[in-house]
Design a protein around this motif. Structure first.
Motif, PDB file in Angstrom:
ATOM      1  N   SER A   1       0.629  -1.103   0.020  1.00  0.00           N
ATOM      2  CA  SER A   1      -0.237  -0.094  -0.097  1.00  0.00           C
ATOM      3  C   SER A   1       0.763   1.371  -0.043  1.00  0.00           C
ATOM      4  O   SER A   1       0.488   2.423  -0.685  1.00  0.00           O
ATOM      5  CB  SER A   1      -0.899   0.017   1.150  1.00  0.00           C
ATOM      6  OG  SER A   1      -1.880  -0.964   1.170  1.00  0.00           O
ATOM      7  N   THR A   2       2.092   1.066   0.741  1.00  0.00           N
ATOM      8  CA  THR A   2       2.988   2.256   0.614  1.00  0.00           C
ATOM      9  C   THR A   2       3.262   2.638  -0.749  1.00  0.00           C
ATOM     10  O   THR A   2       3.559   3.745  -1.071  1.00  0.00           O
ATOM     11  CB  THR A   2       4.190   2.046   1.485  1.00  0.00           C
ATOM     12  OG1 THR A   2       3.563   1.855   3.193  1.00  0.00           O
ATOM     13  CG2 THR A   2       5.013   3.181   1.803  1.00  0.00           C
ATOM     14  N   LEU A   3       3.714   1.502  -1.338  1.00  0.00           N
ATOM     15  CA  LEU A   3       4.438   1.407  -2.959  1.00  0.00           C
ATOM     16  C   LEU A   3       3.157   2.173  -3.894  1.00  0.00           C
ATOM     17  O   LEU A   3       3.493   3.045  -4.512  1.00  0.00           O
ATOM     18  CB  LEU A   3       4.769   0.261  -3.334  1.00  0.00           C
ATOM     19  CG  LEU A   3       5.169   0.381  -4.723  1.00  0.00           C
ATOM     20  CD1 LEU A   3       6.309   1.292  -4.954  1.00  0.00           C
ATOM     21  CD2 LEU A   3       5.397  -1.150  -5.203  1.00  0.00           C
ATOM     22  N   LEU A   4       1.950   1.616  -3.556  1.00  0.00           N
ATOM     23  CA  LEU A   4       0.977   2.494  -4.322  1.00  0.00           C
ATOM     24  C   LEU A   4       0.564   3.615  -4.180  1.00  0.00           C
ATOM     25  O   LEU A   4       0.754   4.588  -5.279  1.00  0.00           O
ATOM     26  CB  LEU A   4      -0.575   1.507  -3.838  1.00  0.00           C
ATOM     27  CG  LEU A   4      -1.747   2.119  -4.547  1.00  0.00           C
ATOM     28  CD1 LEU A   4      -1.782   2.165  -6.283  1.00  0.00           C
ATOM     29  CD2 LEU A   4      -3.060   1.472  -4.214  1.00  0.00           C
ATOM     30  N   ASN A   5       0.741   4.288  -2.996  1.00  0.00           N
ATOM     31  CA  ASN A   5       0.920   5.594  -2.730  1.00  0.00           C
ATOM     32  C   ASN A   5       1.920   6.413  -3.410  1.00  0.00           C
ATOM     33  O   ASN A   5       1.333   7.399  -3.874  1.00  0.00           O
ATOM     34  CB  ASN A   5       0.672   5.801  -1.029  1.00  0.00           C
ATOM     35  CG  ASN A   5      -0.632   5.367  -0.489  1.00  0.00           C
ATOM     36  OD1 ASN A   5      -1.721   5.330  -1.292  1.00  0.00           O
ATOM     37  ND2 ASN A   5      -0.730   5.026   0.805  1.00  0.00           N
TER      38      ASN A   5
END
Length: 459
Positions: A236-240
């Protein structure tokens, strides 16, 4: 239904997007376009003005002034539709545009059907059918590459290739047809070896065009890119980070993401559809288990997979075991060693011998630029951007090329089996038919209706 092909009505529609704006443009096309506007325009006599000129004045309904406007004049055949075209630039109030259109309707115009302006341009020989379809693609383009591909097709790049293929086939078809007129004399006008070489050459060209459709589909619809990995790997951090916004909830609690989260970002002119998924693990939580199942479904649909792992608590052996359990589908994938900002040099060195591994820190965005370049490399973006290769983006064109390829294979089979000219001619005519359908040299009312009714009104 779109009116008959020989319609001589004068049509009118709003050519700009509906809603409030500084300026709106109302477009008329047809034999009475100039006279209809002239009947309500207070200014110069438009009938006496040259083509491609602008004229300021007012539009009046009787004595009532509806708006101050600028009228753009395009006289046949020097216009988009090759008919007389008038474009009225007015203030962008929905009320004003409605009143002006109603006035033009009362004076003899009728509302245009979806895509009717472009349909008239095609029917009047302004461009062929493939170019007309590229107009819609150009309007829908939302990245540098989709714009580039659509512009090339609209300017005839794809059409020229198809017409060149068709012209070569027509020559041999005419020679074989001539043979049929002299069938009793047993003569051959068409050199069978030359025909075989031509068919082989055409098959290679068509195969290249068919292969380009995968790239074209990616350019047009976006690359479905699944971000997968164990819980707390940093998906999720990568998506953001890729979206440059807080799209997904980030937490240290494993299993935070329980459903598929999807959003788009354009990188280097290519649109990627990034899909954040639930962490892959065995779980007794019913909702989380559903999320894991959906992750596996998304992996089967992906065009590209980003598999994230935490370099601080994962060994190469564990990573290989995870990949074996996952059974990645036969699609390109990248292994992303995340949390490099927390890792020791020794932890990073453990993975140096593995292929497809890129090191990043999704939290600090370290390595993100290199990751983006790797993404572009995976979809061969450089080939599409720097080469002159024609990219097929339209499903109808792809299907037409596939049918052409099938017909050409029948010609090859016939040549190898020594079939007579009448059988060869039938298969060549079939190939010519399907190529002609792509550019509109062979068409039907139903085909045109199916294509142009998908356009927006006013184009």
């Amino acid at each position: 239904m779109i009116p008959s092909l020989l319609s001589t009505d004068t049509i009118v529609a709003l050519a700009t997007a509906s809603g409030h704006g500084a300026i709106a443009i109302i477009r008329l096309s047809g034999p009475e376009a100039i006279s209809i506007v002239q009947g309500v325009f207070k200014g110069k006599n438009l009938q006496n003005q040259p083509s491609h000129t602008l004229h300021f004045g007012t539009i009046r309904d009787g004595e009532q002034i509806l708006d101050e406007v600028v009228v753009s004049l395009f006289k046949a055949p020097s216009s988009y539709t090759k008919e007389d075209v008038v474009e009225v630039s007015c203030h962008g109030s929905p009320y004003i545009t409605q009143q002006l259109i109603k006035l033009f309707l009362r004076k003899g115009a009728r509302l245009a059907e979806p895509g009717e302006f472009t349909k008239r341009a095609f029917l009047n020989g302004q461009f062929d059918l493939a170019q007309a379809e590229a107009v819609a693609d150009l309007i829908a383009s939302d990245s540098a590459l989709t714009h580039q591909v659509a512009m090339k097709q609209m300017r005839g790049g794809f059409s020229q290739e198809i017409k060149a293929l068709r012209a070569q086939l027509i020559h041999f078809a005419s020679m074989i047809e001539l043979e049929l007129d002299f069938s009793e004399e047993d003569v051959e006008f068409a050199d069978r070896d030359a025909l075989r070489r031509l068919i082989f050459s055409l098959q290679r060209l068509i195969a290249d065009l068919l292969q380009s459709f995968e790239m074209g589909n990616v350019l047009k619809n976006g690359v479905p890119t699944v971000i997968a990995g164990k819980p707390n790997a940093g998906k999720s951090t990568l998506l953001n980070a890729l979206l440059n916004e807080e799209k997904a909830i980030v937490s240290d609690i494993p299993g935070t993401t329980r459903d598929v989260i999807e959003d788009e970002a354009t990188i280097g002119g290519i649109r990627f559809r990034f899909i954040d998924t639930a962490g892959l693990r065995e779980t007794q939580d019913t909702v989380e288990a559903i999320g894991v199942a959906r992750t596996k479904e998304q992996l089967q649909k992906a065009a590209l997979v980003l598999y994230l792992f935490d370099v601080t608590d994962t060994t190469p052996a564990q990573l290989q075991e995870e990949l074996q359990e996952l059974g990645l589908p036969q699609v390109p994938y990248l292994l992303l060693g995340n949390k490099t900002d927390l890792a020791t040099p020794e932890q990073l060195a453990r993975f140096s011998g593995l292929e497809h591994v890129h090191f990043i820190s999704a939290g600090t965005k370290e390595g993100l630029d290199d990751l983006k370049q790797a993404l572009l490399h995976q979809v061969h973006a450089n080939e599409a951007m720097t080469g002159d290769r024609t990219i097929v983006t339209n499903l109808r064109h792809y299907q037409g090329l596939q049918k052409t390829a099938d017909a050409l294979q029948e010609v090859t089979t016939g040549l190898n089996n020594g079939l007579t000219g009448d059988w060869l001619a039938a298969d060549i005519r079939r190939a010519l038919f399907h190529l002609g359908e792509i550019t509109g040299e062979i068409t039907t009312d139903d085909l045109l209706d199916n294509i142009f009714t998908k356009f927006c009104i006013g184009k």
